[in-house]
Scaffold this motif. Structure first.
Motif, short mmCIF file in Angstrom:
data_model
loop_
_atom_site.label_atom_id
_atom_site.label_comp_id
_atom_site.label_asym_id
_atom_site.label_seq_id
_atom_site.Cartn_x
_atom_site.Cartn_y
_atom_site.Cartn_z
N ARG A 280 0.82 -1.18 -0.15
CA ARG A 280 0.05 -0.04 -0.03
C ARG A 280 0.92 1.19 -0.01
NH1 ARG A 280 -2.27 3.52 3.71
NH2 ARG A 280 -1.43 2.09 5.47
N HIS A 281 2.04 1.27 0.97
CA HIS A 281 2.74 2.19 0.86
C HIS A 281 3.54 2.31 -0.53
CE1 HIS A 281 2.41 3.58 4.92
NE2 HIS A 281 2.22 2.34 5.22
N HIS A 481 20.87 -2.98 9.62
CA HIS A 481 19.76 -1.98 8.63
C HIS A 481 19.42 -2.52 7.39
CE1 HIS A 481 22.38 0.65 11.34
NE2 HIS A 481 21.23 1.54 11.25
N PRO A 482 18.37 -2.05 6.92
CA PRO A 482 17.89 -2.74 5.75
C PRO A 482 18.43 -2.09 4.41
CG PRO A 482 16.22 -1.03 6.52
CD PRO A 482 17.15 -1.16 7.38
N ALA A 483 18.67 -2.80 3.54
CA ALA A 483 19.14 -2.33 2.16
C ALA A 483 18.48 -3.09 1.08
CB ALA A 483 20.84 -2.44 2.45
N ILE A 484 18.37 -2.48 -0.04
CA ILE A 484 17.86 -2.75 -1.44
C ILE A 484 18.68 -2.61 -2.33
CG2 ILE A 484 16.33 -0.83 -1.84
CD1 ILE A 484 14.57 -2.62 -2.63
N SER A 485 18.94 -3.31 -3.35
CA SER A 485 19.51 -3.28 -4.41
C SER A 485 18.54 -2.86 -5.83
CB SER A 485 20.70 -4.16 -5.17
OG SER A 485 21.23 -4.20 -6.09
N ASP A 514 11.94 -0.45 6.45
CA ASP A 514 12.29 -0.90 5.17
C ASP A 514 11.36 -0.43 3.86
OD1 ASP A 514 12.67 -2.89 7.47
OD2 ASP A 514 13.63 -4.11 5.92
N ILE A 515 10.36 0.38 4.56
CA ILE A 515 9.45 0.86 3.67
C ILE A 515 9.96 2.10 2.95
CG2 ILE A 515 8.38 2.35 5.34
CD1 ILE A 515 6.79 0.65 2.33
#
Length: 533
Positions: A280-281, A481-485, A514-515
């Protein structure tokens, strides 16, 4: 201390049996004490005999509700990406969140009745349990269609060490797909599956995501249960989603996140809705006008992430340009320095060998979690020559470094590193007080060409191929910590300038935010075409 009285037929410990154990430990007892301690250990053995079978309390699946069929090793493994094929689903799903989707599980994740190689021939293991994430995926309506190949013992960043064979980059055969979740990266990129699960102790979700041009999220430590998976150490282990796009990544995260009552790494508190409401976000951001998508967000370009020794300048330029485009979406973008980021890799690499008892020898301790009793019973107190020979160069080096460190440095080295890594976490927290997210290249160099002779090339050559590959990813495994590629472009390879492979931008967020990583990634993805940027 409560003593258990032995039965008539119980094991009786004698001083003759105890004496060589004492001598091996450099200890001696008087004859009187030897007799008394032998009696106490006889009571200990009686307590062991009285224990019930722990399999009754393990998450063994209801195979009528979660049937699995057509388990086989495929002849065509999609250029190394598949380890084992299967069809596993729930006949009465709890939701339709993932209805119609196909999913691959990294081959260090337990799925009952399906072999779990962990990328190595060191042991043979067919689990009797399902990992929590596997059950949640099936409960959300998806079908698990196989186990994706992973690198040997999950300790390699170049995709040439798996027992099931090398995994080729989806954009150029003969080049690395990254590791250690190499098969997951390739299968998603080629469309062989809709979604995949990777596991990440030093970058093993994000590195193949970058190499294969897909989205991969290492969630906040503890957000997704690690129950039923082979790992390195509970303080580093993360599992998370890999997908073609950010929304699908959020969708899979929504299905698998949240406490499972096994894994004590997970907080027993509500997380303000962000724990389960990711899609949703993400949708809310992408529906906004382009110039307002990230209004009010502060993005920090992490200087040290662009200063990795021997980094590829093409990648630095591409990622910096991609980060600056976030200002077109309403974000404030500026530079930030976190000096500890540069120091974290050496500490991580020094810390890693101390994890050998859990990662290679199957010992588990120190956490309330599901203990994989059948798997850990397959390895002894030390590796046999055959088991050692079955390892890839990363795992064999780690084992030798462990033996060396135990002999030369003892437990103080591990303790020292653990304390230093706390400062790495604190340094990110300080930077993230002023910024919502931090940006680095995921990997400082393009994927390497696979060696002609795989892991038989020798440890020095193979490990040098992965030089610096963890520099921007491993720190967040230590900090949680969250991390996205996110894919943001293509760069020429070092071996052939005519071969261009994907480049990933890493977005690091506050713990349990994470959002924020997903929102920034979704806004960029929906506004720019990474294949032409």
């Amino acid at each position: 201390m409560c003593l258990i009285q032995p039965d008539e037929g119980s094991v009786k410990v004698t001083g003759k049996e105890l004496t060589p154990i004492l001598h091996g430990a450099g200890l001696e007892l008087s004859d009187s004490h030897l007799e008394q301690y032998s009696a106490l250990l006889t009571s200990f053995e009686a307590a062991i005999e009285s224990l019930p079978d722990d399999r009754e309390v393990q998450p063994r699946p209801d195979l009528e509700k979660y049937p699995r069929t057509d388990i086989h090793v495929p002849e065509d493994n999609d250029h190394g990406a598949w380890a084992t094929k299967v069809t596993a689903k729930c006949v009465a799903p709890e939701s339709n969140l993932l209805a119609g989707r196909t999913v691959a599980l990294k081959d260090n994740i337990a799925l009952a009745g399906v072999r779990c190689t962990n990328g190595t021939a060191m042991v043979d293991w067919v689990p009797e349990i399902d990992a929590t994430v596997a059950t949640r995926i099936m409960d959300a309506g998806a079908t698990i269609i196989g186990k994706s190949a992973c690198e040997n013992a999950c300790l390699e960043g170049v995709s040439c060490t798996s027992v099931t064979g090398p995994v080729h980059n989806p954009y150029a055969e003969g080049y690395s797909a990254g590791g250690s979740s190499s098969g997951s990266g390739r299968l998603v990129a080629t469309g062989s599956v809709d979604l995949a699960i990777g596991c990440d102790q030093g970058g093993s979700i994000r590195i193949p995501a970058s190499a294969c041009g897909i989205v991969g999220l290492k969630p906040t430590w503890g957000l997704v249960p690690y129950t039923g998976m082979l790992g390195l150490d509970p303080t580093l282990d993360h599992t998370g989603p890999m997908a073609k796009n950010v929304r699908d990544c959020a969708l899979l995260l929504e299905a698998i996140a949240g406490p499972d009552e096994w894994d004590d790494r997970q907080p027993r508190v509500e997380l303000g809705g962000y724990q389960v409401d990711y899609v949703r976000h993400v949708d809310g951001v992408t529906r906004l006008p382009k110039h307002t998508m990230l209004s009010g967000m502060k993005v920090g370009i992490l200087l040290e992430g662009f200063q990795i020794p021997n980094h590829d300048e093409n990648i630095a330029v591409i990622v910096r340009a991609a980060a600056m485009k976030l200002s077109e979406l309403g974000a404030t973008v500026s530079s930030v320095s976190v000096p500890m980021h540069s120091e974290a890799t050496a500490t991580y690499m020094t810390f890693l060998p101390a994890l050998t008892p859990q990662s290679l020898l199957g010992e588990q301790y120190g956490h309330r979690q599901l203990y994989l009793t059948e798997r850990c019973g397959l390895v002894g107190k030390k590796l046999t020559q055959a088991q050692f020979d079955a390892l890839g160069p990363g795992a064999s080096y780690m084992y030798l470094a462990y033996l060396w460190a135990q002999e030369k440095h003892g437990s103080k080295l591990h303790s020292r590193c653990r304390n230093l890594l706390k400062e790495v976490a604190d340094s990110y927290d300080r930077a993230l007080k002023d910024f919502d997210v931090l940006i680095t290249p995921t990997v400082p160099n393009p994927p390497a060409r696979l060696p002609d002779h795989g892991s038989s090339e020798g440890p020095m050559k193979l490990m040098s191929m992965a030089g610096g590959i963890l520099a921007n990813t491993c720190p967040t495994n230590c900090t949680g910590h969250p991390a996205i590629s996110l894919p943001v472009g293509f760069s020429p390879t070092h071996e052939d300038p005519n071969v261009k492979l994907p480049v990933g931008m890493q977005i690091i967020g506050r713990r349990f935010r994470d959002i924020d990583c997903l929102k920034v990634a979704a806004a960029w993805e929906s506004s720019f075409d990474w294949k032409t940027s």
